[in-house]
Design a protein around this motif. Structure first.
Motif, short mmCIF file in Angstrom:
data_model
loop_
_atom_site.label_atom_id
_atom_site.label_comp_id
_atom_site.label_asym_id
_atom_site.label_seq_id
_atom_site.Cartn_x
_atom_site.Cartn_y
_atom_site.Cartn_z
N ASP A 2 0.87 -1.17 0.00
CA ASP A 2 0.00 0.00 0.00
C ASP A 2 0.91 1.22 0.00
O ASP A 2 1.12 1.84 1.02
N GLU A 3 1.51 1.51 -1.14
CA GLU A 3 2.54 2.55 -1.17
C GLU A 3 2.04 3.80 -1.89
O GLU A 3 1.11 3.73 -2.69
N TRP A 4 2.68 4.88 -1.63
CA TRP A 4 2.35 6.14 -2.31
C TRP A 4 3.61 6.99 -2.38
O TRP A 4 4.24 7.16 -1.33
N VAL A 46 3.11 5.41 -6.40
CA VAL A 46 3.38 4.08 -6.97
C VAL A 46 4.83 4.03 -7.44
O VAL A 46 5.32 4.98 -8.06
N THR A 61 7.07 -1.71 -7.92
CA THR A 61 5.73 -2.32 -8.02
C THR A 61 5.34 -2.51 -9.49
O THR A 61 4.75 -3.54 -9.86
N SER A 99 -5.37 5.19 -3.94
CA SER A 99 -5.46 3.73 -3.74
C SER A 99 -4.17 3.10 -4.26
O SER A 99 -3.26 3.80 -4.70
N ASP A 100 -4.10 1.75 -4.21
CA ASP A 100 -2.83 1.07 -4.54
C ASP A 100 -2.83 0.51 -5.96
O ASP A 100 -3.88 0.38 -6.60
N SER A 121 0.40 9.35 -9.78
CA SER A 121 0.63 9.47 -8.33
C SER A 121 1.72 10.49 -8.01
O SER A 121 1.77 11.01 -6.90
#
Ligand SMILES: CC(=O)SCCNC(=O)CCNC(=O)[C@H](O)C(C)(C)COP(=O)(O)OP(=O)(O)OC[C@H]1O[C@@H](n2cnc3c(N)ncnc32)[C@H](O)[C@@H]1OP(=O)(O)O
Ligand SMILES: O=C([O-])CC(=O)C(=O)O
Length: 353
Positions: free
Chosen positions: A100-102, A104, A108, A189-190, A337
């Motif tokens: 659950d990163e921010w 992206v 990932t 969101s992810d 993002s």
């Protein structure tokens, strides 16, 4: 308040990932034309799309191919009574559940892209009651994919043709599935949720689900004629799959590139020349029936023909598209993002007062 149905003609984002010239029929990834990109490997073009840098980088692709035992078991369970694409869509949301990163990350993007073929191969083989073939780390992305699907090494020709297809379909601006992925990411969101949603958008017959309809169209025409089938479909309000495009007012450059690949397959299957004739007749007939609409072959017509020619079964067409487009989806997730504004357009109320 003006309403643009289907957001036709609306420019919703600024991007540096790709550019399309719909009048000239040209596509470039960042600053490089499609034909040049197709000379490189899947891994190299992915890296270029993500990072704007030409560099061969295979190692982490290979490491990211593996599925945990619990995910394999879940895929095999789902595949028993769900369609292939539904299984794949659900499976994407089950890998790396805790991420659950921010914003992206590139890490990932690479994990999602590298693991997709393993998900597709696992689900495809499970549907045939076959055991999963573990990924190999000594093979390129596309070669390994074909190896996992069939359980044996593909020919060089098969790998080269599929690699061309997968590079040609990696990225295409703000198409419906990429837009979907950006909308999901815009809520912070992810990437896994965005990828699952993007697969849901891609699988529809007006978008990445079209190649199945192309095969059905070719079959129908072979039993009758282009004119009869088109007239019947238009009367029923149906579209001809593999033709027409929101952005291209001429032939889709990817269709041209994939047609070239198709004509190089040796020995050329007997039906290939017939498929090319059908494409030409369809364009002629569609433009007579719908003058001024500029309807030409889109990427899906020759995607279907090329994959059939290299022995890929029709049920894998859209799942393979998910594997290639994961590069574009994740590039857009990163771009969104890093400079985010939540998507929230207006709706004009036209109900009872
Ligand atoms: C990877 C991809 O997603 S590529 C696209 C894959 N999809 C397909 O091949 C499905 C067939 N094609 C289509 O449905 C459409 O051309 C789309 C969805 C790709 C684009 O749709 P839009 O930009 O909304 O164009 P729209 O549907 O308004 O078409 C304009 C006109 O051309 C007609 N038209 C467009 N495509 C087709 C077609 N394939 N067959 C018959 N008529 C068509 C429409 O009926 C419409 O005619 P009208 O003015 O008489 O109403
Ligand atoms: O751009 C579009 O609308 C559809 C398309 O061709 C793609 O996603 O590759």
């Amino acid at each position: 308040m003006e309403v643009s149905r289907g957001l036709k003609g609306v420019t919703a984002v600024k991007t540096s990932i790709s550019d399309i010239d719909g009048e000239e029929g040209a596509l470039q990834y960042r600053t490089t034309g499609l034909a040049e990109c197709m000379k490189h490997s899947f891994e190299k073009v992915s890296h270029y799309i993500w990072e704007n840098e030409w560099r061969e980088q295979k190692i982490s692709f290979e490491e990211n191919r593996f599925l945990s035992n619990s995910v394999k078991t879940m895929i095999q369970t789902l595949a028993a009574d769900q369609s292939l694409i539904a299984t794949i869509r659900s499976a994407v949301s089950m890998v790396d559940i805790s991420v659950d990163e921010w914003p992206v990350s590139r890490k990932t993007a690479e994990r999602l892209t590298a693991v997709m073929p393993s998900i597709v191969a696992c689900a495809y083989r499970a549907k045939q009651d076959k055991l999963f073939v573990e990924p190999r780390t000594d093979l390129g992305h596309v070669e390994n994919f074909l190896y996992m699907i069939n359980g044996q090494m593909p020919s060089e020709e098969q790998t080269a043709a599929l690699e061309s297809y997968m590079i040609a379909t990696m990225e295409h601006g703000l198409n419906a599935s990429t837009f979907t992925s950006r909308v999901v990411i815009s809520t912070q969101s992810d990437a896994y949720s965005a990828a699952a949603a993007a697969i849901g958008a891609l699988k529809g017959p007006l978008h990445g689900g079209a190649p199945t309809g192309v095969m059905a169209y070719l079959d129908k025409v072979n039993k009758s004629s282009v004119a009869t089938v088109i007239d019947e479909k238009l009367q029923n309000g149906e579209k001809i799959m593999g033709f027409g495009h929101r952005v291209y007012n001429t032939t889709d450059p990817r269709a041209t590139a994939l047609k070239e690949q198709l004509l190089q397959i040796s020995p050329r299957p007997a039906w290939v020349d017939r498929a090319v004739m059908i494409e030409e007749e369809t364009v002629e007939h569609l433009n007579q029936r719908k003058p001024g609409r500029k309807l030409y072959a889109n990427v899906e017509f020759y995607a279907a023909a090329l994959m059939k020619a290299i022995g890929i079964p029709a049920e894998l067409f859209t799942p393979i598209f998910c594997c290639s487009r994961m590069v574009g989806w994740t590039a857009h997730m990163m771009e969104q993002s890093r400079n985010n504004v939540i998507f929230r357009p207006n709706a004009k109320y036209v109900g009872d007062q």
